[in-house]
Design a protein around this motif. Structure first.
Motif, short mmCIF file in Angstrom:
data_model
loop_
_atom_site.label_atom_id
_atom_site.label_comp_id
_atom_site.label_asym_id
_atom_site.label_seq_id
_atom_site.Cartn_x
_atom_site.Cartn_y
_atom_site.Cartn_z
N SER A 77 -10.29 3.13 -1.53
CA SER A 77 -10.43 4.13 -0.44
C SER A 77 -9.84 4.35 0.52
O SER A 77 -9.00 5.53 1.12
CB SER A 77 -11.56 4.76 -0.20
N GLU A 78 -9.77 3.68 1.14
CA GLU A 78 -9.12 3.34 2.85
C GLU A 78 -7.28 3.70 3.07
O GLU A 78 -6.94 3.84 3.65
CB GLU A 78 -9.63 2.44 3.99
N GLU A 79 -6.59 3.02 1.89
CA GLU A 79 -5.18 2.92 2.59
C GLU A 79 -4.92 3.81 1.26
O GLU A 79 -3.24 3.95 1.64
CB GLU A 79 -4.89 1.42 1.51
N THR A 80 -5.41 4.52 0.33
CA THR A 80 -4.47 5.56 -0.48
C THR A 80 -5.13 6.45 -0.19
O THR A 80 -4.67 7.53 -0.25
CB THR A 80 -4.24 5.24 -1.92
N TRP A 133 0.30 -1.39 0.06
CA TRP A 133 0.01 -0.20 -0.18
C TRP A 133 1.09 1.38 -0.15
O TRP A 133 0.46 2.33 -1.16
CB TRP A 133 -1.30 -0.01 1.04
N PRO A 134 1.77 1.74 1.06
CA PRO A 134 3.15 2.78 0.83
C PRO A 134 3.03 3.32 -1.03
O PRO A 134 2.98 4.03 -1.03
CB PRO A 134 3.98 2.48 1.56
N ALA A 135 4.15 1.70 -1.08
CA ALA A 135 4.33 2.25 -2.92
C ALA A 135 3.18 2.57 -3.76
O ALA A 135 2.84 2.95 -4.70
CB ALA A 135 4.75 0.69 -3.33
N LEU A 136 1.88 1.94 -3.79
CA LEU A 136 0.84 2.31 -4.77
C LEU A 136 0.09 3.36 -4.01
O LEU A 136 -0.48 4.22 -5.39
CB LEU A 136 -0.60 1.52 -4.32
N ALA A 137 0.27 4.11 -3.08
CA ALA A 137 0.03 5.47 -2.62
C ALA A 137 1.39 6.40 -3.28
O ALA A 137 0.67 7.45 -3.71
CB ALA A 137 0.11 5.81 -1.26
#
Length: 291
Positions: free
Chosen positions: A189-192, A146-150
């Motif tokens: 939505s929640e993670e990014t 998730w950090p990489a995707l954000a």
């Protein structure tokens, strides 16, 4: 992905293209804004498994393809941007699954040519392995976390949903399909911190009921495989894409975005579509995985 069936030769997105595969095989008369070429990629790399080669493109080939498009004046952008802002000589580019090789191999090439893209992720597998790819060795391919995707969002990459658990939405009960679609929307939505606008049907499978579920969940578009140029007059929840292979060179990519795909096998696949769905439905009811 649009993973792969072990029971029958199909695309990793599994779809037997709806409609006539020649329908969009030539550019429409008049403005080129009437059609949108949407390119579909999955893995960028060099796999040791020959069976997986059709679904991956080496970074050098991707660079040759994007270089040819840039040289001929094409703008390469994300699907949602292309749908919202039609332009002449425009191509949308999509990547399925969120493999780590998108960050390490695809992103540098995209940046070199000033291109943007849409990356579809199956939210239950983010930061894990591509377990739906049994029995391929590529089931061990790592997915971005998730950090990489954000961080990719901040670099101009659209993050779309590829379902939650990568299930065949057209054969599972509506309640399961609805959960999977809404869970993917909620999780991204929640993670990014960004609500996804675009959805990609796992395996490319969909039906009128599935399309209604995706639209009611709040998505603005959804894509299949289709192997055709996408007509803008067609539903945004049936966006056709063109599968790009490792052998597609500079001249080939230009033909692809103007003529679509002309494979004799596509007509045969279309004739098999109803039977293939019935077969998958039976296997699901029996508890047998088809991909």
């Amino acid at each position: 992905m649009t993973g792969m069936s072990t029971a029958m030769t199909a695309s990793p997105d599994g779809t037997w293209p709806p409609g006539n595969p020649q329908e969009d095989s030539s550019a429409v008369s008049g403005s080129s804004r009437a059609v949108l070429p949407v390119l579909m990629y999955q893995s960028i790399g060099e796999s040791s498994a020959a069976a997986f080669h059709r679904w991956e493109v080496p970074a050098g080939a991707l660079a040759e393809q994007l270089g040819s498009l840039a040289e001929h004046g094409y703008t390469v952008t994300s699907l949602s941007d292309a749908l919202a802002n039609p332009r002449e000589r425009q191509v949308a580019i999509t990547f399925d699954n969120g493999f780590e090789d998108f960050l390490t191999r695809a992103l540098p090439v995209l940046a070199e040519f000033g291109a943007r893209a849409t990356l579809y992720v199956p939210t239950a597998y983010v930061g894990q392995r591509a377990r739906w790819l049994e029995p391929y060795a590529e089931r061990e391919l790592a997915l971005l976390d998730w950090p990489a995707l954000a961080a990719l969002i901040d670099r101009g990459i659209e993050i779309g949903a590829h379902g939650h658990r990568h299930v065949e939405l057209d054969v599972v009960p509506p309640a399961i399909a609805r959960y999977d679609v809404t869970a993917s929307m909620r999780t991204i939505s929640e993670e990014t911190g960004r609500r996804p606008d675009s959805f990609c049907y796992p395996y490319g499978y969909h039906s009128p009921g599935v399309r209604r579920i995706v639209e009611s969940a709040g998505f603005g578009s959804a894509c299949e495989v289709g192997y055709r140029l996408h007509r803008r007059s067609r539903s945004r929840f049936q966006v056709s894409r063109l599968l790009v292979g490792r052998s597609v060179g500079a001249a080939d990519i230009l033909r692809l975005v103007t003529e679509g795909q002309r494979e004799a096998a596509l007509a045969a696949r279309r004739r098999l579509r109803s039977g293939w769905r019935a077969y998958r439905s039976l296997r699901w009811r029996l508890g047998v995985e088809t991909a």
